[in-house]
Design an enzyme around this catalytic site. Structure first.
Site, short mmCIF file in Angstrom:
data_model
loop_
_atom_site.label_atom_id
_atom_site.label_comp_id
_atom_site.label_asym_id
_atom_site.label_seq_id
_atom_site.Cartn_x
_atom_site.Cartn_y
_atom_site.Cartn_z
N GLU A 2 0.70 -1.01 0.09
CA GLU A 2 -0.12 -0.07 0.45
C GLU A 2 0.87 0.99 -0.39
OE1 GLU A 2 -4.04 1.26 2.46
OE2 GLU A 2 -2.25 0.80 3.36
N GLN A 23 15.44 33.45 -13.14
CA GLN A 23 16.31 32.82 -11.94
C GLN A 23 15.75 31.89 -10.70
OE1 GLN A 23 19.46 34.38 -9.35
NE2 GLN A 23 20.97 32.75 -10.19
#
Length: 387
Positions: free
Chosen positions: A246, A283
């Site tokens: 899971e 940037q």
């Protein structure tokens, strides 16, 4: 150490990727996910037609075979576009089939696994209690009492996803009211979802809306002995081996989401212009993309390492918990950065960033909260139990 996929695994990944791009495009996933009232049968039908429900189910039961690594490859590729709608596949092929393989009798496997592999049987997992959350065992108020020829179940469950369209409900109930320890005296039942006494009502929620999570009430629901999975009163021990699977599944879904976030962010940054230049030249946005790509690689390495360990039969409980914790937190962070990169369009329902965030925020709390995961990791490292 070799972290490369085998030739067979790579070929399988490429086949699935082409199919996902053609059959489960993101615009269709947005449209389907937005409709909370209707289950996305179109996804189910496409998966059935292609035979993908058989992945991971042994060939002797009508499946395609393949280990947990193959299942994770598929889950990652599907989640890249489908996000939380991955569970159209996962609830039955991963949840139901895994539990039957581990806890079912040979007769039950022969009866039900071929139907799951063929896409003829929908399964929902009915485990969480209304007062429980992570404390499933301590809050267990759904009881099963023995009667002639079977059992009678009374109680309620929350977040039973897909219950309204399910053929079978995998129900965990307390069958021994005098059990000393809370993980004792539990039984798993593979219940006919159309049994008298079962009512399901939708729970509106933030993400994975079309999956239809439900509150389910069980009012004197009779279940024959033939639909008990494993030994009565011993369900928790029988189901423990499936818990790692899971967590691995959640990791694969989150990695697929990060894949989708990254490709959408890069596409947008190359096309969108502001202040006379493409925003991909800024940037700070490059830093956001670098962070997303680093999360992608981190989760990928964790996922394939834990999947490999599980496929080899190696103990990997702590590693699976680490994967679940890291993958869920990094997926939500990546989607949040993706929204920031797209700005207003990231918040718009016309793009997928908001869907990736909504679909994966829940996984920081389920199937076990990340706070409890941290407790368990620390305990496994030798520290005293904190709960």
């Amino acid at each position: 150490m070799d972290f490369e996929l085998s030739e067979e695994q790579s070929a399988f990944r490429d086949i699935v990727r082409r199919w996902v791009n053609a059959e489960l495009p993101k615009d269709l996933m947005r449209q389907l996910e937005a409709d909370e009232e209707n289950y996305p049968f179109v996804i189910w039908d496409k998966l059935k037609e292609q035979g993908f429900f058989g992945i991971g189910i042994p060939e002797e039961y009508g499946g395609l075979g393949g280990d947990v690594v193959m299942q994770m490859i598929f889950a990652r590729e599907m989640a890249r576009t489908a996000g939380g709608l991955l569970w159209v596949w996962g609830l039955t092929s991963f949840g139901g089939a895994k539990t039957l393989t581990v806890a079912g009798t040979e007769e039950q496997r022969q009866k039900w696994l071929p139907e799951m592999a063929a896409g003829n049987l929908r399964v929902s997992l009915s485990m969480t209690e209304p007062d429980g959350g992570t404390d499933v065992l301590g809050a267990m108020k759904t009881f099963a009492d023995k009667v002639d020829g079977g059992w009678v179940i009374n109680g309620a469950k929350m977040w039973t996803t897909g219950a309204k369209v399910a053929d079978r409900l995998l129900v965990l109930a307390r069958s021994d009211r005098n059990a000393v320890k809370k993980h004792h005296g539990l039984t798993a039942f593979f219940v006919d979802a159309k049994s008298p006494g079962i009512t399901a009502s939708l729970l509106p929620k933030l993400g994975m809306r079309a999956m239809g999570s439900c509150e389910v009430h069980y009012d004197n629901v009779f279940v024959p002995d033939s639909d008990v999975l494993g030994e009565p009163h011993g369900a928790w021990k029988a189901m423990l081996p499936s818990l790692n699977n899971e967590r691995i599944m959640v990791g694969a879904q989150c990695l697929g989401a990060i894949d989708g976030v990254l490709e959408d962010a890069l596409d947008y940054m190359k096309q969108r212009h502001a202040f006379g230049k493409p925003i991909g030249q800024f940037q700070i946005l490059q830093h956001y993309v670098a962070d997303i790509a680093t999360s992608q690689k981190l989760v990928e390495l964790l996922l394939y390492n834990v999947s490999w360990m599980q496929a080899k039969g190696m103990p990997c409980g702590n590693e699976a918990n680490m994967l679940k914790m890291v993958a869920t937190e990094r997926a939500v962070e990546a989607a949040d950065l993706g929204i920031q990169i797209l700005g207003g369009m990231g918040y718009s329902a016309e793009t997928d960033m908001q869907r990736y965030w909504r679909d994966h925020r829940i996984l920081r709390m389920t199937p076990i909260s990340n706070e409890m995961v941290r407790n368990t990791i620390a305990e496994n490292l030798g520290l005293p139990r904190s709960f």
